[in-house]
Design an enzyme around this catalytic site. Structure first.
Site, PDB file in Angstrom:
ATOM      1  N   ASP A  92       0.882  -1.172  -0.103  1.00  9.92           N
ATOM      2  CA  ASP A  92       0.056  -0.052   0.155  1.00  9.92           C
ATOM      3  C   ASP A  92       1.055   1.334  -0.009  1.00  9.92           C
ATOM      4  O   ASP A  92       2.166   1.299   0.463  1.00  9.92           O
ATOM      5  CB  ASP A  92      -0.912   0.116   1.271  1.00  9.92           C
ATOM      6  CG  ASP A  92      -1.999   1.285   1.237  1.00  9.92           C
ATOM      7  OD1 ASP A  92      -2.083   1.640   0.054  1.00  9.92           O
ATOM      8  OD2 ASP A  92      -2.366   1.794   2.236  1.00  9.92           O
ATOM      9  N   GLY A  95      -1.595   5.941   1.146  1.00  8.67           N
ATOM     10  CA  GLY A  95      -2.873   6.707   0.934  1.00  8.67           C
ATOM     11  C   GLY A  95      -3.742   6.397   2.161  1.00  8.67           C
ATOM     12  O   GLY A  95      -4.467   7.212   2.609  1.00  8.67           O
ATOM     13  N   PHE A  96      -3.871   5.018   2.806  1.00  8.65           N
ATOM     14  CA  PHE A  96      -4.453   4.870   4.037  1.00  8.65           C
ATOM     15  C   PHE A  96      -4.201   5.741   5.254  1.00  8.65           C
ATOM     16  O   PHE A  96      -4.810   6.202   5.955  1.00  8.65           O
ATOM     17  CB  PHE A  96      -4.515   3.489   4.328  1.00  8.65           C
ATOM     18  CG  PHE A  96      -5.516   3.007   5.328  1.00  8.65           C
ATOM     19  CD1 PHE A  96      -6.854   2.885   5.300  1.00  8.65           C
ATOM     20  CD2 PHE A  96      -5.089   2.690   6.552  1.00  8.65           C
ATOM     21  CE1 PHE A  96      -7.587   2.791   6.161  1.00  8.65           C
ATOM     22  CE2 PHE A  96      -5.880   2.346   7.588  1.00  8.65           C
ATOM     23  CZ  PHE A  96      -7.173   2.624   7.420  1.00  8.65           C
ATOM     24  N   ASP A 146      -2.981   7.683  -3.035  1.00  8.24           N
ATOM     25  CA  ASP A 146      -4.426   8.401  -3.147  1.00  8.24           C
ATOM     26  C   ASP A 146      -4.552   9.316  -1.720  1.00  8.24           C
ATOM     27  O   ASP A 146      -3.795   8.836  -0.788  1.00  8.24           O
ATOM     28  CB  ASP A 146      -5.421   7.521  -3.542  1.00  8.24           C
ATOM     29  CG  ASP A 146      -5.332   6.431  -2.324  1.00  8.24           C
ATOM     30  OD1 ASP A 146      -4.381   6.178  -1.577  1.00  8.24           O
ATOM     31  OD2 ASP A 146      -6.361   5.704  -2.230  1.00  8.24           O
ATOM     32  N   GLY A 221     -11.378   3.759  -0.429  1.00  5.21           N
ATOM     33  CA  GLY A 221     -12.122   4.435   0.388  1.00  5.21           C
ATOM     34  C   GLY A 221     -13.467   3.899   0.700  1.00  5.21           C
ATOM     35  O   GLY A 221     -14.632   4.590   0.897  1.00  5.21           O
ATOM     36  N   ASP A 271      -8.021  -7.372   1.086  1.00  3.92           N
ATOM     37  CA  ASP A 271      -6.938  -7.340   2.255  1.00  3.92           C
ATOM     38  C   ASP A 271      -7.636  -6.648   3.482  1.00  3.92           C
ATOM     39  O   ASP A 271      -8.530  -5.966   3.554  1.00  3.92           O
ATOM     40  CB  ASP A 271      -5.708  -6.726   2.061  1.00  3.92           C
ATOM     41  CG  ASP A 271      -5.854  -5.108   2.035  1.00  3.92           C
ATOM     42  OD1 ASP A 271      -6.725  -4.575   1.313  1.00  3.92           O
ATOM     43  OD2 ASP A 271      -5.625  -4.514   3.012  1.00  3.92           O
ATOM     44  N   HIS A 340      -5.149 -18.964  13.319  1.00  3.75           N
ATOM     45  CA  HIS A 340      -6.609 -19.584  12.987  1.00  3.75           C
ATOM     46  C   HIS A 340      -7.242 -18.529  12.421  1.00  3.75           C
ATOM     47  O   HIS A 340      -8.087 -19.129  11.194  1.00  3.75           O
ATOM     48  CB  HIS A 340      -7.366 -19.651  14.223  1.00  3.75           C
ATOM     49  CG  HIS A 340      -8.942 -19.744  14.025  1.00  3.75           C
ATOM     50  ND1 HIS A 340      -9.535 -20.982  13.654  1.00  3.75           N
ATOM     51  CD2 HIS A 340      -9.801 -18.798  14.077  1.00  3.75           C
ATOM     52  CE1 HIS A 340     -10.904 -20.682  13.411  1.00  3.75           C
ATOM     53  NE2 HIS A 340     -10.962 -19.351  13.583  1.00  3.75           N
TER      54      HIS A 340
END
Length: 376
Positions: A92, A95-96, A146, A221, A271, A340
RNA sequence: GGGAAGAUACCAGAGUGGCCAAAUGGGGCAGACUGUAAAUCUGCUGGUUGUUACCUUCGGUGGUUCGAAUCCAUCUCUUCCCA
């Protein structure tokens, strides 16, 4: 990178396909576990491979840029070698973090001015610098830089934000094409469709990314505060525009239910930190829904952790034992729960793929949603 | 034998005349978590009741006071020091 669309469901938009990368194959639909700092919290990469059959994992540009820094990654020979993962990887872009670390950054036309959450030092991320950083990290799939727009953004802001993301996207692709892979194998760049919860903005954004003829396209987004139904309808709007012959990646999603709904709407890649983070917090995902293993009701339940689970911990340990480990804050609790959960997520998408290929995806999915609980 | 300190809710431990059903930790119970500032965060944790309110609590008993976990007397127990 190459994508082959192998099967299309007759009753829905669900698809099964295969992505070929320099580091191996990815069978879609796929879930990609998140290893932000080039590490899966609590799982050996060995177990990720042998126990969960993970096919591709994520790492994060912002976090790796700050620690260990690009000098170390470059000296290590790229992120694959650095973290000893020989399969496909995706990074990534940061942007996040524009969204999640909003408190310590300023957005400007040139890029995002971050103040490090670690030591307060200042760093400017521009579309160009992020492309360079992602080249240096060396993931098979790079994400465009972004602005991940909050799900409750008013229309004016969402429109402005999308316009910025689109100008940045153009700069990302320019830089991407001006540069070459650092380590000799091919890298792909995925653009990210924004547009918040506004159908017309989403459609326009989806149309806009087509010009880059990318190897794959992402929907970003979403699952950032908007109602789930709105998320589903945004996926539909965007996927109606994106090309059939390229993988679609729904970023950051989500719950098992979200993933099945996404697959039904034509998404190929997912993801989410949920299986890892929630696992560390005691929430286990199972075919019967989620359980909170910290709850007293599991104290004396000596049945297998998950009789339908596919990882070794599911049959090796009991619910009572894991409950005890959480009560004692034992490290082993986090390892067991995480393995798990990631195992469950990957089994979920393997099953989905199997039923797409079998031609009974929709009925299977309906049954599973009922089993998991409609909630979320 | 002499002297000193102390006894507070599940545990530890503040409070030392009214703002005290009683701080704060821990523990317990539940919830949240979606491109990871997260092995994190939030709520509840004497009883009945709708956040209002009332009832029973701060070792036992008896007092002082309009009012006591807080002051006095006494009893029981605990810890420490000196012999």
């Amino acid at each position: 990178m190459e994508f082959v669309l192998q099967y299309k469901d007759a009753l829905s938009k669900a698809r099964a396909g295969e992505i070929t990368t320099s580091h191996g194959l990815i069978q879609t639909p796929i879930f990609m576990p998140v290893g932000t700092a080039a590490a899966m919290k609590g799982i050996f990469h060995r177990d990720l491979l042998s126990e969960t059959s993970a096919q591709i994992i994520l790492a994060n540009t912002y976090h790796l840029y700050l620690r260990p820094g690009m000098d170390i990654i470059r000296a290590a020979g790229g992120v694959h070698r650095f973290c000893s993962w020989s399969g496909p990887m995706l990074t990534d872009s940061g942007g996040f973090q524009v969204f999640s670390l909003a408190a310590c950054r300023k957005l400007k036309e040139d890029g995002c001015h971050f103040q490090s959450h670690i030591d307060g030092s200042r760093h400017v991320f521009t579309p160009e610098s992020v492309m360079d950083t992602e080249r240096t990290i060396g993931a098979d799939i790079m994400m465009a830089f972004d602005e991940c727009t909050p799900g409750d953004a008013p229309r004016d802001y969402a429109k402005k934000s999308l316009a910025l993301t689109e100008r940045w996207l153009d700069r990302c692709f320019n830089r991407f094409h001006q540069t070459s892979p650092v380590y000799g194998y091919e890298q792909s760049l995925f653009p990210i469709v924004q547009g918040c919860t506004y159908a017309d903005l989403r459609e326009q954004a989806a149309q806009n990314v087509l010009q880059y003829k990318a190897d794959g396209y992402a929907i970003g987004g979403l699952a950032v505060g908007e109602p789930t139904d709105v998320m589903y309808s945004m996926i539909e709007v965007v996927n109606a525009v994106l090309p059939q012959d390229r993988p679609r990646y729904l970023m950051g999603v989500g719950t098992p239910q979200n993933i099945l709904e996404g697959i039904e709407r034509g998404v190929d890649m997912f993801d989410c930190v949920m299986p890892t983070r929630n696992g560390r917090n005691g929430q286990l995902f199972t075919w019967q829904g989620t359980i909170n293993i910290r709850n007293k009701k599991w104290e004396n339940d000596f049945t297998a952790l998950d009789e339908f689970g596919t990882t070794f911990v599911d049959k090796t340990y009991t619910k009572a034992y894991l409950h005890h480990l959480f009560a004692c804050k034992e490290l082993l609790a986090l390892q067991i729960a995480t393995l798990h959960n990631v195992g469950f997520y990957l089994e979920l998408v393997r099953e989905a793929r199997k039923h797409i290929i079998n031609g009974d995806f929709s009925s299977w999915k309906g049954g599973i949603i009922t089993q998991l609980g409609q909630r979320r």
